[in-house]
Motif scaffolding. Structure first.
Motif, PDB file in Angstrom:
ATOM      1  N   GLY A 183       0.789  -1.220   0.000  1.00 20.48           N
ATOM      2  CA  GLY A 183       0.000   0.000   0.000  1.00 20.48           C
ATOM      3  C   GLY A 183       0.824   1.273   0.000  1.00 20.48           C
ATOM      4  O   GLY A 183       0.267   2.375   0.138  1.00 20.48           O
ATOM      5  N   ARG A 184       2.129   1.165  -0.151  1.00 24.44           N
ATOM      6  CA  ARG A 184       2.993   2.339  -0.112  1.00 24.44           C
ATOM      7  C   ARG A 184       3.745   2.501  -1.434  1.00 24.44           C
ATOM      8  O   ARG A 184       3.956   1.548  -2.176  1.00 24.44           O
ATOM      9  N   ASP A 209       2.783   7.055   1.716  1.00 25.84           N
ATOM     10  CA  ASP A 209       1.401   6.639   1.504  1.00 25.84           C
ATOM     11  C   ASP A 209       0.740   7.661   0.585  1.00 25.84           C
ATOM     12  O   ASP A 209       0.351   8.748   1.024  1.00 25.84           O
ATOM     13  N   GLN A 231      -2.640   9.107   1.676  1.00 26.61           N
ATOM     14  CA  GLN A 231      -2.788   9.849   2.930  1.00 26.61           C
ATOM     15  C   GLN A 231      -1.745  10.934   3.156  1.00 26.61           C
ATOM     16  O   GLN A 231      -1.932  11.792   4.028  1.00 26.61           O
ATOM     17  N   GLY A 280       2.229  10.390   6.593  1.00 28.82           N
ATOM     18  CA  GLY A 280       2.341   9.571   5.388  1.00 28.82           C
ATOM     19  C   GLY A 280       3.714   9.426   4.790  1.00 28.82           C
ATOM     20  O   GLY A 280       3.867   8.778   3.756  1.00 28.82           O
ATOM     21  N   ASP A 318       6.616   7.410   5.373  1.00 32.59           N
ATOM     22  CA  ASP A 318       6.840   6.255   6.236  1.00 32.59           C
ATOM     23  C   ASP A 318       8.307   5.926   6.476  1.00 32.59           C
ATOM     24  O   ASP A 318       8.660   5.422   7.547  1.00 32.59           O
TER      25      ASP A 318
END
Length: 570
Positions: A53-54, A516, A519, A535, A537
């Motif tokens: 998801g990144r 992200d 986000q 976001g 990370d």
């Protein structure tokens, strides 16, 4: 150290390739596998990061940063403050020496004067702490409050040698026009003659090998006293050593912005190099409708020479409060400048210039709509602290004055400036969101923080932490393709400056950011500028995972490298 990043959405940064899902193997400071990692290669890795998801992208380039001096001071989390703010935003490369204000060259007799000028922008470096930890063990010298006498460098080569091992992120330096001019002419208010231009050109040729380009700040001393002929000659001298661009803070970003563009674009074209529109903006409500004229200037320049632009995506800027005063008041030594502000006749001249004549200089108070539009971002610690984050109108009200355009209000501003020994930085609220968006949409627009270093007595502009997360959020909301915004933030600046491409590929340097896309956003504000973004990370610099899930991980050795480009063949 062997690290495996799994199931990332990989954006190479080349601007063309579509994002794709895959794994990445890092060995030491290099990417050894990208996309598909054989099980045998992934065996016995030291660290596995699940990136589901990144987005994984090359580390970003802060193309205009003020962290070369105080930015080497160690913060609460074990790395230099400038580097901490950078990696929290995904930045792995910082370009300093901007606005004509590189820390070198500097002559012995100019050290204290120049250090005092730089202090509100770049802060004060602690020379005696070998690791740059910011714990001073010296007694302040009243004749040298910014510590310039302790600088162990005179040239850019010597500065870079001193800087080695003091940064986690990479550092590239521009050669500052004001620094060059000071070595030859001091801070004098006059047009350079032929001999002075020849002498400055020789300084440029000597210093250019250690720099990426020539910067100027035509609102700052002493570059403000130069003319187009001088700028052109110095650009030409730099380009005799290596191909490079001119990186100017325009003489006017408000009423005379078109004429200001003409001055520097002509200098870049005639000097034989490229051109970068630094921290692109239009200041003052009365000028906001001039975007199309500005865009036309930039497009015309691109038809003649290599061009690029950068910006911080905010409606306000930040600089030293010196810029509030007319150039005529600021010439000579720092002591002479301060003495003038104690002279009633000079104060009256400055008052009449500020409130009656905006021609020929950037009148910050005018284009910010008055003292209410000028916020206090930095003061002399222990002196002006009560006004941090407030407006100059609050200073005036505290002095018992209610008419913000009165001589008494002007006196209150001058008194506050002098009481803080001139160590005042400001946030100038001049812009509007519509113009910011128009600049941001330009496909040749890179990003910067223009970040002033936070420290005691400072409440900085939120751009220092927020520029890159905000840019990603804006790109997402404006539906700018992910491959395009990553290219603009990470790779395009390197290509323009002649640095190796940081695009992700097997064998490439492992300086990367994991974020992200759905986000990522800034969370800070002008009132609360040090709130961390959301976001971002993880950030790697040369394979070292220096920021992960909001936690700073200090490396044993500060491995930031100096960004250099080759000189022309003799």
């Amino acid at each position: 150290m062997r690290q495996l990043i799994t199931d990332a959405l990989i954006v190479s940064g080349d601007g063309q390739s579509e994002p794709f899902r895959g794994d990445v193997l890092i060995e030491g400071d290099r990417i050894t596998h990208l996309g598909s990692v054989p099980p045998s290669a992934a065996a016995d890795v030291d660290c596995i990061i699940d990136a589901t998801g990144r987005v994984l992208a090359p580390g970003f380039v802060d193309t205009h940063n003020h962290g070369a001096l105080a930015g080497t001071r160690i913060g609460d989390h074990g790395i230099p403050v400038s580097c901490e703010m950078a990696v929290r935003g995904g930045v792995t490369k910082r370009i300093c020496g901007v606005d004509g204000l590189s820390p070198a060259p500097v002559t012995n007799e100019q050290r204290a004067e120049y250090a005092a000028q730089l202090a509100p922008l770049d802060g004060v470096v602690n020379i005696n702490s070998a690791g740059g930890d910011g714990v001073s063990d010296t007694v302040e010298d009243p004749d040298d409050p910014a510590g310039g006498f302790g600088w162990p460098w005179s040239t850019m080569e010597e500065f870079l040698e001193w800087h080695r091992g003091r940064a986690v992120t990479d550092l590239g330096m521009h050669l500052g026009h004001s620094a060059v001019r000071r070595t030859v002419m001091g801070n004098l208010d006059h047009t350079a003659d032929d001999d002075e231009i020849r002498a400055m050109s020789e300084v440029v040729r000597r210093e250019a090998p250690w720099c990426l380009g020539l910067s100027t700040g035509l609102v700052y001393n002493p570059a403000v006293y130069s003319d187009q002929r001088e700028i052109t000659a110095l650009v030409r001298a730099f380009n005799e050593v290596k191909p490079a661009a001119l990186y100017p803070h325009l003489r006017s970003e408000s009423d005379d912005i078109i004429e200001a563009f003409d001055e520097v674009i002509v200098a870049a074209v005639e000097g034989g190099g490229g051109y970068c529109s630094e921290h692109s903006k239009i200041a003052g409500r009365r000028n906001w409708d001039r975007y199309e004229n500005v865009a036309a200037k930039l497009d015309d320049a691109a038809g003649e020479i290599p061009t690029i632009a950068n910006m911080y995506p905010y409606t306000a800027g930040s600089t030293t409060a010196d810029a509030l005063f007319p150039p005529e008041v600021r010439s000579g030594s720092r002591a002479e400048f301060m003495a003038r502000l104690n002279d009633d006749d000079v104060r009256r001249f400055a008052f009449e210039k500020i409130y009656g004549d905006s021609s020929g200089w950037d009148n910050f108070i005018s284009f910010c709509g008055g003292l209410e539009g000028v916020q206090i971002a930095g003061v002399l610690e222990g002196v002006g602290d009560d006004f941090l984050g407030k407006r100059f109108s609050d200073v005036v009200l505290a002095a018992g004055v209610t008419d913000m355009a009165s001589v008494e209000a002007h006196d209150a501003v001058c008194d506050f400036f002098l009481h803080n020994r001139g160590e005042v930085s400001i946030i100038s609220h001049y812009g509007n969101e519509a113009t910011v968006e128009k600049f941001f949409r330009r496909p040749t627009m890179a990003l910067c923080t223009d970040g002033l270093m936070p420290g005691p007595g400072q409440k900085p502009h939120p751009r220092s932490l927020g520029s890159f997360p905000k840019a990603l959020r804006m790109a997402r909301e404006l539906e700018i393709p992910l491959r395009e915004i990553v290219y603009r933030l990470a790779v395009m600046p390197c290509e323009f400056m002649g640095l190796p491409s940081p695009a992700l590929r097997p064998g490439a340097d492992a300086s990367m950011v994991l974020f992200d896309w759905d986000q990522v956003s800034e969370r800070n504000s002008f009132d609360d500028p040090l709130v961390l973004p959301e976001g971002i990370d993880a950030t790697w610099v040369h394979g070292a995972l220096v920021q992960h899930q909001g936690q700073i991980r200090p490396p044993e050795v500060f491995g930031g490298r100096h960004l250099l480009t080759p000189v022309r063949d003799a």
